[in-house]
Design an enzyme around this catalytic site. Structure first.
Site, PDB file in Angstrom:
ATOM      1  N   HIS A 296       0.851  -1.183   0.000  1.00 35.02           N
ATOM      2  CA  HIS A 296       0.000   0.000   0.000  1.00 35.02           C
ATOM      3  C   HIS A 296       0.888   1.234   0.000  1.00 35.02           C
ATOM      4  O   HIS A 296       2.121   1.142   0.019  1.00 35.02           O
ATOM      5  CB  HIS A 296      -0.947  -0.010   1.199  1.00 35.02           C
ATOM      6  CG  HIS A 296      -2.120  -0.925   1.039  1.00 35.02           C
ATOM      7  ND1 HIS A 296      -3.093  -0.719   0.091  1.00 35.02           N
ATOM      8  CD2 HIS A 296      -2.464  -2.068   1.692  1.00 35.02           C
ATOM      9  CE1 HIS A 296      -4.001  -1.672   0.164  1.00 35.02           C
ATOM     10  NE2 HIS A 296      -3.641  -2.515   1.120  1.00 35.02           N
TER      11      HIS A 296
ATOM     12  N   ASP B   5      -0.054   6.487  -4.111  1.00 35.67           N
ATOM     13  CA  ASP B   5      -1.248   6.119  -4.868  1.00 35.67           C
ATOM     14  C   ASP B   5      -1.589   7.146  -5.941  1.00 35.67           C
ATOM     15  O   ASP B   5      -1.869   6.798  -7.094  1.00 35.67           O
ATOM     16  CB  ASP B   5      -2.449   5.974  -3.925  1.00 35.67           C
ATOM     17  CG  ASP B   5      -2.407   4.703  -3.101  1.00 35.67           C
ATOM     18  OD1 ASP B   5      -1.496   3.882  -3.317  1.00 35.67           O
ATOM     19  OD2 ASP B   5      -3.280   4.532  -2.236  1.00 35.67           O
TER      20      ASP B   5
END
Length: 379
Positions: free
Chosen positions: A136, A166
Site C-alpha cells: 500500500h 497512490d
C-alpha cells in the site's frame, strides 16, 4: 471534450486506478467501471457513507458508468472480450499474473484489438523481484526512501495524510502514460502497454533529494532546507494553538518576514549552518507565539513574505482563493447538499472539464452497455 471519442474499461478498485480514470472521464472519455457482481469496487463499502455507497466512492467515480461482470464466468468473459474489441484503453490494478490467469492480459487483448492501450497500475511494476508482493501507499514510500525523510529531526517518520504513492506515484503517471500512448497511436495506429509502478513514481518525486545524496551531502530527516531543518522554511505555532507556515526561501522574502516580526537582526542568519538553525527556529517561534493566527495574517496581508495560515479542512470552503477557483462545488441541481465534489485541478480555456455527474450505482449501466454490443444479457 478532448477525450470525447475515447472508451475506457476500468477494472481497477480503491484509489489509484479510479483516480486516473476519473481524470479521463472529467475530460470526456466514456469510462465504464467493470465490477464484480454484488461486491463491486471495495471502496463502495467504506465509511462514512453518502447513501448506499461511501462518500469516498462518490468522490472518485463521478462521470462514469458501471457494469457487473464475473470475469471467471464464461459468458461474462466473452462479454468482456466483446467490450475490449471496441475499447481504446483498459486500466487495471491487479497484481501481475492475475489478468493472465483470467486469459485477459495484454498479450491476449492486443491480438483482438491492436489499437488497445493497456495500462496496469501496480505497486512494484510488471518486472523485478517485488513484482508480486502486496503493498500500500506507506510501503511504496518506505522503499523509495521518502518516508524516512518525513517528520521532525530525531523522531520517527510521519505518515502523510494524503496518499503520495497512490495518487502522485500511480494515478497521475498513469494518466500521463495513457495520454502519451493515445498521442503515439494517432501517428502509428498501434496501441501499447503502459506499465506503472507506484514505487517508480515515488522515486521520481525525489529530484531535490537524491542529487544531494549523490553529491555527497547527507540528507537527514528534519535537517534539510526543504524538510524542516531551516527557520526560513518552517511551521510555527501561534498563541491560539494554530499554525502558520513560512516559505521564505528567497532572501527578499526572508528579509520581509524578519522585519515584519520585529527581528531584523536575524536576517543575516538565513543560511546559517544546520547546527545553528535549531536555535534560530526557537527564536522565531518565541516571537510567533505572542500573537494569534488571525493577528499574524492581518500583519502579513500587505506584504510579500510567503506566509500562510495552516488551514483546517473545514476552513477550505471559506477560503477566497479556493472559492474563486471553484475547487469545491455541489453537483449540478444539488445546491443544498452538504456534500461537495472536488473539481478538476486541470483548467483548460477552450475545453474545460465536464460538469460532474454522480457516481454510478453498482451495475447501473450493465443492460444499456450489453444492448449497445448486441448482446442479450439476462443475469
Amino acid at each position: 471534450m478532448p477525450l470525447k471519442d475515447v472508451k475506457v474499461l476500468d477494472l481497477s478498485r480503491l484509489l489509484p486506478g479510479p483516480y486516473c480514470t476519473m481524470i479521463l472521464a472529467d475530460f470526456g472519455a466514456e469510462v465504464i467501471k467493470v465490477e464484480e457482481p454484488e461486491v463491486g469496487d471495495y471502496i463502495r463499502h467504506y465509511e462514512p457513507k453518502r447513501d448506499e455507497n461511501s462518500a469516498i466512492y462518490h468522490s472518485l467515480n463521478r462521470n462514469k458508468k458501471s457494469i457487473c461482470l464475473d470475469l471467471k464466468d464464461s459468458e461474462d468473459h466473452r462479454c468482456f472480450l466483446k467490450l475490449a474489441e471496441g475499447a481504446d484503453v483498459i486500466v487495471e490494478s491487479f497484481r501481475p499474473g492475475v489478468m493472465k490467469r483470467l486469459g485477459l492480459d495484454y498479450d491476449v487483448l492486443k491480438k483482438i484489438n491492436p489499437r488497445l492501450i493497456y495500462c496496469s497500475i501496480t505497486g512494484y511494476g510488471q518486472t523485478g523481484p517485488y513484482a508480486e508482493k502486496p503493498g500500500h501507499d506507506i510501503n511504496y514510500m518506505s522503499y523509495a526512501g521518502l518516508l524516512d525523510l518525513m517528520g521532525e529531526r530525531g523522531r520517527k517518520p510521519i505518515v502523510p495524510a494524503a496518499q503520495i504513492a497512490d495518487i502522485g506515484g500511480g494515478a497521475m503517471p498513469a494518466v500521463i502514460g495513457i495520454l502519451l500512448a493515445l498521442l503515439n497511436r494517432s501517428k502509428s495506429g498501434k496501441g501499447q502497454m503502459v506499465d506503472i509502478a507506484m514505487l517508480d513514481g515515488v522515486i521520481s518525486w525525489l529530484p531535490l533529494l537524491l542529487p544531494q545524496h549523490y553529491a555527497g551531502t547527507e540528507v537527514i530527516r528534519g535537517e534539510s532546507l526543504l524538510n524542516g531543518g531551516y527557520a526560513c522554511y518552517q511551521v510555527y505555532e501561534t498563541s491560539d494553538q494554530r499554525y502558520l507556515s513560512v516559505g521564505a526561501l528567497e532572501s527578499k522574502f526572508w528579509q520581509a518576514f524578519c522585519n515584519k516580526i520585529g527581528k531584523p537582526e536575524v536576517i543575516a542568519r538565513q543560511g546559517a549552518p544546520k547546527e545553528e538553525q535549531e536555535d534560530l527556529i526557537k527564536e522565531v517561534q518565541a516571537v510567533i507565539k505572542n500573537k494569534t493566527l488571525e493577528q499574524w495574517m492581518e500583519m502579513f496581508s500587505d506584504g510579500e513574505a510567503c506566509v500562510s495560515p495552516v488551514l483546517k479542512i473545514d476552513e477550505l470552503e471559506r477560503n477566497a482563493q479556493i472559492a474563486e477557483r471553484r475547487m469545491l462545488k455541489n453537483l449540478p441541481g444539488d445546491s443544498n447538499s452538504k456534500f461537495k465534489e472536488i473539481s478538476s485541478p486541470i483548467k483548460l480555456s477552450n475545453t474545460p472539464a465536464a460538469p460532474i455527474r454522480r457516481a454510478p450505482t453498482l451495475g447501473e449501466h450493465t443492460e444499456e452497455i450489453m444492448k449497445s454490443l448486441g448482446v442479450s444479457y439476462h443475469k
